[in-house]
Motif scaffolding. Structure first.
Motif, PDB file in Angstrom:
ATOM      1  N   TRP A   3       0.811  -1.228   0.000  1.00 46.49           N
ATOM      2  CA  TRP A   3       0.000   0.000   0.000  1.00 46.49           C
ATOM      3  C   TRP A   3       0.839   1.271   0.000  1.00 46.49           C
ATOM      4  O   TRP A   3       0.404   2.295  -0.514  1.00 46.49           O
ATOM      5  CB  TRP A   3      -0.909   0.050   1.224  1.00 46.49           C
ATOM      6  N   ASP A   4       2.014   1.212   0.616  1.00 51.07           N
ATOM      7  CA  ASP A   4       2.788   2.423   0.861  1.00 51.07           C
ATOM      8  C   ASP A   4       4.012   2.561  -0.038  1.00 51.07           C
ATOM      9  O   ASP A   4       4.903   3.357   0.248  1.00 51.07           O
ATOM     10  CB  ASP A   4       3.222   2.454   2.334  1.00 51.07           C
ATOM     11  N   GLN A   5       4.064   1.806  -1.111  1.00 56.12           N
ATOM     12  CA  GLN A   5       5.200   1.914  -2.014  1.00 56.12           C
ATOM     13  C   GLN A   5       5.234   3.309  -2.635  1.00 56.12           C
ATOM     14  O   GLN A   5       4.198   3.944  -2.838  1.00 56.12           O
ATOM     15  CB  GLN A   5       5.113   0.849  -3.097  1.00 56.12           C
ATOM     16  N   GLU A   6       6.419   3.749  -2.966  1.00 54.50           N
ATOM     17  CA  GLU A   6       6.591   5.098  -3.502  1.00 54.50           C
ATOM     18  C   GLU A   6       5.700   5.343  -4.717  1.00 54.50           C
ATOM     19  O   GLU A   6       5.139   6.423  -4.877  1.00 54.50           O
ATOM     20  CB  GLU A   6       8.063   5.334  -3.866  1.00 54.50           C
ATOM     21  N   HIS A  40       3.310  10.420  -7.777  1.00 53.82           N
ATOM     22  CA  HIS A  40       3.345   9.193  -8.571  1.00 53.82           C
ATOM     23  C   HIS A  40       1.919   8.791  -8.943  1.00 53.82           C
ATOM     24  O   HIS A  40       1.468   9.076 -10.035  1.00 53.82           O
ATOM     25  CB  HIS A  40       4.073   8.079  -7.811  1.00 53.82           C
ATOM     26  N   ARG A  41       1.200   8.140  -8.006  1.00 53.84           N
ATOM     27  CA  ARG A  41      -0.186   7.749  -8.295  1.00 53.84           C
ATOM     28  C   ARG A  41      -1.089   8.975  -8.388  1.00 53.84           C
ATOM     29  O   ARG A  41      -2.022   9.019  -9.178  1.00 53.84           O
ATOM     30  CB  ARG A  41      -0.725   6.794  -7.223  1.00 53.84           C
ATOM     31  N   ALA A  75      -0.448  10.279   0.364  1.00 55.06           N
ATOM     32  CA  ALA A  75      -1.156   9.382  -0.552  1.00 55.06           C
ATOM     33  C   ALA A  75      -0.512   8.007  -0.454  1.00 55.06           C
ATOM     34  O   ALA A  75       0.698   7.880  -0.253  1.00 55.06           O
ATOM     35  CB  ALA A  75      -1.101   9.887  -1.988  1.00 55.06           C
ATOM     36  N   ASN A  76      -1.358   7.006  -0.575  1.00 51.23           N
ATOM     37  CA  ASN A  76      -0.912   5.623  -0.668  1.00 51.23           C
ATOM     38  C   ASN A  76      -1.938   4.896  -1.519  1.00 51.23           C
ATOM     39  O   ASN A  76      -2.785   5.533  -2.147  1.00 51.23           O
ATOM     40  CB  ASN A  76      -0.707   5.003   0.725  1.00 51.23           C
ATOM     41  N   ARG A  77      -1.875   3.589  -1.565  1.00 59.30           N
ATOM     42  CA  ARG A  77      -2.789   2.853  -2.433  1.00 59.30           C
ATOM     43  C   ARG A  77      -4.247   2.991  -1.994  1.00 59.30           C
ATOM     44  O   ARG A  77      -5.159   2.831  -2.788  1.00 59.30           O
ATOM     45  CB  ARG A  77      -2.420   1.375  -2.478  1.00 59.30           C
ATOM     46  N   THR A  78      -4.491   3.326  -0.729  1.00 63.39           N
ATOM     47  CA  THR A  78      -5.864   3.389  -0.225  1.00 63.39           C
ATOM     48  C   THR A  78      -6.494   4.769  -0.343  1.00 63.39           C
ATOM     49  O   THR A  78      -7.711   4.869  -0.476  1.00 63.39           O
ATOM     50  CB  THR A  78      -5.929   2.943   1.249  1.00 63.39           C
ATOM     51  N   LYS A 100      -9.848  11.342  -0.164  1.00 62.58           N
ATOM     52  CA  LYS A 100     -10.274  10.891  -1.477  1.00 62.58           C
ATOM     53  C   LYS A 100      -9.874   9.419  -1.552  1.00 62.58           C
ATOM     54  O   LYS A 100      -8.734   9.084  -1.867  1.00 62.58           O
ATOM     55  CB  LYS A 100      -9.609  11.699  -2.584  1.00 62.58           C
ATOM     56  N   PRO A 101     -10.816   8.504  -1.191  1.00 62.26           N
ATOM     57  CA  PRO A 101     -10.489   7.080  -1.197  1.00 62.26           C
ATOM     58  C   PRO A 101     -10.148   6.603  -2.614  1.00 62.26           C
ATOM     59  O   PRO A 101     -10.675   7.107  -3.595  1.00 62.26           O
ATOM     60  CB  PRO A 101     -11.764   6.405  -0.698  1.00 62.26           C
ATOM     61  N   ASN A 102      -9.251   5.616  -2.693  1.00 60.08           N
ATOM     62  CA  ASN A 102      -8.830   5.047  -3.966  1.00 60.08           C
ATOM     63  C   ASN A 102      -9.555   3.719  -4.177  1.00 60.08           C
ATOM     64  O   ASN A 102      -9.148   2.689  -3.644  1.00 60.08           O
ATOM     65  CB  ASN A 102      -7.307   4.845  -3.983  1.00 60.08           C
ATOM     66  N   GLY A 103     -10.642   3.736  -4.935  1.00 63.93           N
ATOM     67  CA  GLY A 103     -11.365   2.522  -5.293  1.00 63.93           C
ATOM     68  C   GLY A 103     -12.020   1.827  -4.119  1.00 63.93           C
ATOM     69  O   GLY A 103     -12.185   2.392  -3.033  1.00 63.93           O
ATOM     70  N   LEU A 104     -12.387   0.564  -4.338  1.00 60.81           N
ATOM     71  CA  LEU A 104     -13.060  -0.219  -3.304  1.00 60.81           C
ATOM     72  C   LEU A 104     -12.166  -0.425  -2.085  1.00 60.81           C
ATOM     73  O   LEU A 104     -12.641  -0.384  -0.953  1.00 60.81           O
ATOM     74  CB  LEU A 104     -13.500  -1.572  -3.869  1.00 60.81           C
TER      75      LEU A 104
END
Length: 192
Positions: free
Chosen positions: A75-78, A84-85, A126-129, A155-159
């Motif tokens: 979840w926390d990768q750069e 990035h994302r 920001a992270n994957r979530t 701002k949630p990222n997807g499900l």
């Protein structure tokens, strides 16, 4: 103490100009009675490397679990972070805020400063979530003093992001924010 979201949304904060796509998660009044010019002192102390009180036993362990899950599931990768994302909210700032001071980054949390004025401080992560903003406003209390108001915008990222937000909300409200408020109340007089 937790206060109605309208205490944040109805104030003329500059952040409203460029963060309309973020949802207000929570708004908290922090125990920081002070004068009109003390936001910068609060931000320096709040973002600094606090003592153990800032992360009591329960909080430390909740964060350990969260960081372990983040490492395990990536979840926390750069590549999931700001720049990035997602683009930084700093890229949206009007020229006067972009050219002004950013304020300090957090020492022990992965928040990066976006901007600081005499009445507002904003940091993001920001992270994957999620892409999240922390807004600190310096608010007059109507009695001649001021206090810090902290708003959490998401701002949630997807499900995955929606599930993370929903599942974590009780933990944040029952443990994280109350511990944070106790720590701020204890440490605020000592911020420099």
């Amino acid at each position: 103490m937790r206060i109605p979201n309208s205490e944040y949304t109805e104030r003329p904060w500059r952040i409203h100009e460029f963060a309309q796509d973020f949802e207000v998660e929570d708004v908290w009044a922090l125990p920081t009675p002070g004068g009109p010019d003390e936001l910068a002192r609060f931000v320096r102390g709040f973002t600094g490397d606090g003592d153990e009180e800032n992360s009591g036993f329960v909080i430390r362990n909740l964060f350990r679990i969260r960081w372990t899950l983040g490492r395990t599931f990536g979840w926390d990768q750069e590549r999931e972070g700001v720049g990035h994302r997602v683009r930084s909210v700093r890229d949206r700032l009007p020229a006067d805020l972009r050219e002004g001071p950013r304020g300090p980054d957090f020492v022990s949390l992965p928040f990066t400063a976006v901007y600081q004025t005499d009445t507002e401080y904003v940091a993001e992560l920001a992270n994957r979530t999620v892409h999240a903003l922390m807004h600190i406003g310096w608010v007059p209390d109507g009695k001649g003093t001021y206090y810090a108001q902290m708003a959490s915008l998401w701002k949630p990222n997807g499900l995955l992001g929606h599930a993370y937000r929903t599942g974590g909300k009780p933990l944040r409200r029952l443990f994280v924010y109350p511990q944070l408020l106790r720590a701020v109340g204890k440490n605020w007089p000592h911020y420099t």
